[in-house]
Design an enzyme around this catalytic site. Sequence first.
Site, PDB file in Angstrom:
ATOM      1  N   GLU A   1      36.258  63.591  45.678  1.00 21.91           N
ATOM      2  CA  GLU A   1      34.934  64.079  46.096  1.00 21.91           C
ATOM      3  C   GLU A   1      34.533  65.320  45.298  1.00 21.91           C
ATOM      4  O   GLU A   1      33.371  65.487  44.923  1.00 21.91           O
ATOM      5  CB  GLU A   1      34.931  64.388  47.595  1.00 21.91           C
ATOM      6  CG  GLU A   1      34.976  63.119  48.437  1.00 21.91           C
ATOM      7  CD  GLU A   1      35.286  63.416  49.899  1.00 21.91           C
ATOM      8  OE1 GLU A   1      34.578  62.886  50.763  1.00 21.91           O
ATOM      9  OE2 GLU A   1      36.235  64.160  50.185  1.00 21.91           O
TER      10      GLU A   1
ATOM     11  N   SER B   1      42.728  66.114  57.945  1.00 19.16           N
ATOM     12  CA  SER B   1      41.653  66.714  58.734  1.00 19.16           C
ATOM     13  C   SER B   1      42.273  67.682  59.735  1.00 19.16           C
ATOM     14  O   SER B   1      43.374  67.456  60.229  1.00 19.16           O
ATOM     15  CB  SER B   1      40.891  65.610  59.466  1.00 19.16           C
ATOM     16  OG  SER B   1      40.241  66.139  60.604  1.00 19.16           O
TER      17      SER B   1
ATOM     18  N   HIS C   1      24.828  46.034  41.567  1.00 19.81           N
ATOM     19  CA  HIS C   1      24.115  46.517  42.767  1.00 19.81           C
ATOM     20  C   HIS C   1      25.068  46.686  43.945  1.00 19.81           C
ATOM     21  O   HIS C   1      24.650  46.564  45.098  1.00 19.81           O
ATOM     22  CB  HIS C   1      22.989  45.561  43.179  1.00 19.81           C
ATOM     23  CG  HIS C   1      22.121  45.101  42.060  1.00 19.81           C
ATOM     24  ND1 HIS C   1      20.961  45.746  41.692  1.00 19.81           N
ATOM     25  CD2 HIS C   1      22.268  44.069  41.185  1.00 19.81           C
ATOM     26  CE1 HIS C   1      20.417  45.117  40.656  1.00 19.81           C
ATOM     27  NE2 HIS C   1      21.199  44.107  40.325  1.00 19.81           N
TER      28      HIS C   1
ATOM     29  N   LYS D   1      43.615  61.109  59.437  1.00 18.22           N
ATOM     30  CA  LYS D   1      42.820  61.123  58.209  1.00 18.22           C
ATOM     31  C   LYS D   1      43.614  61.393  56.946  1.00 18.22           C
ATOM     32  O   LYS D   1      44.540  62.202  56.921  1.00 18.22           O
ATOM     33  CB  LYS D   1      41.729  62.192  58.326  1.00 18.22           C
ATOM     34  CG  LYS D   1      40.704  61.846  59.400  1.00 18.22           C
ATOM     35  CD  LYS D   1      39.644  60.914  58.898  1.00 18.22           C
ATOM     36  CE  LYS D   1      38.549  61.759  58.293  1.00 18.22           C
ATOM     37  NZ  LYS D   1      37.468  60.929  57.791  1.00 18.22           N
TER      38      LYS D   1
END
Length: 459
Positions: free
Chosen positions: A291, A278, A157, A284
């Site tokens: 992704e 970025s 979980h 970043k």
Amino acid sequence: MAGKAWGGVFDEKTDARVEKFTESISFDSRLAAVDIRGSQAHARMLAEVGLLTDDECRQIVVTLDDIGQQIARGEMLWKTELEDIHMHIESALIARIGDVGRKLHTARSRNDQVATDLKLYVRDALTMLGGLLLELQRAFVERCESDADVVLPGFTHMQRAQPVMAAHYWLAYCEKFQRDRERLADCLKRVNVLPLGAAALAGTSLPIDREVTARLLGFTAVAANSLDVSSDRDFLAEAIFDLSLIAVHLSGWAEEWILWCTTEFGFLKLPDAYTTGSSIMPQKRNPDVLELIRGKSARVIADVQQILTLLKGLPLAYNRDLQEDKLAFFDALDTVQACLELAPSIARHAKLQVATIEARLEEGFLDATTLMEYLISKGVPMRTGHEVVGRLVRHCESQRCKLVDLPLSELQLACDKIEADVSQSLGVKNVVARLSSFGSGGRIAVAEQVAAWRERVKR
Ligand code: ARG
């Protein structure tokens, strides 16, 4: 209708919009090599049974080789009016060797031809994918060696649960990819049944020998029902499903690592080569590749939906709907292949942030379950042990301490079965030493699995 292979019965020309609507050459040209392999085997079989002379067969085989090379060089002009790859290759053959070329399609239909091409293509593709999965397993097995002493918190979980050796984590993915490889190999059993010779739907009155074709193309069996064959795309649906499960496995892994790269986790640093920056935030380092691996799984899952919906409600034998089957398969294949080609480098070059992981490893009561098992080994019923440890954890939370910090006297107050040897069941290091069941995440059990896996992925 002179230009059309099937033009004999027609008076009127096909509407140009219909040609554009019905063509498949824009996506089936990639079947060229397998179409030629299939046609050459078909010609050899025709010669063997006397439907072609040896010289006719030789001319066909040699010319098809030539056409294959022309296509490979990108020199074949694709024409919408020739519909598909099968018509392009046959008409190129006829343009070169005339009447001999006009004999190739004897005892064959595009229906059994396209099914055969697809099976040849899928067979090569699944074999290639199996190799890519093996390469990814190798990357994970290598990590078992480089991260040999690292212990990770295991989660259920997404909550801290019990500790496991890092290698246990790597090998968990090896197991998933192993089942993926086995599924591909199993699918190949059904791919390896020859459709060719079913002709349009009913077989043929000509004396063909399908065993010969099967042998020449490396099929292990011959499809026994001509009516079934031209509508059978089960193998394609299976292959796409197998691909979707690979994509789902990759997406779970990607998600995990995306989390691990956050400041909040800090478990992992991705190599610069596999992150992007970025356009506005200079600090970043985004895990875009992971992704996209996660995101692209959506397409492959959609491809499963597409093929099943395409097949649903189709009556027997060939229906033109089936032409769309290739779109689903090629998309699933290209997507999963692209992910699998990048994944091993990411798996190899990401760095576990061991100091960060270790600094917080004693948080979250990862030893609570082992303490309960200690109580069980002292004769305490499991449910009672569960309650005792639960109370101790609550006590620790209020004192802001760990189970290992509690003095023996305090532990004994909670349960009189506890003795001094309890210390060997507390703390993460002790826990991974004690987890010992087969398949567990403990040090010795995992070392055995690493050894077995090293053998399995050996070059
Ligand atoms: N291009 C077709 C396909 O991909 C080939 C089979 C066409 N057969 C036919 N009877 N029109 O399925």
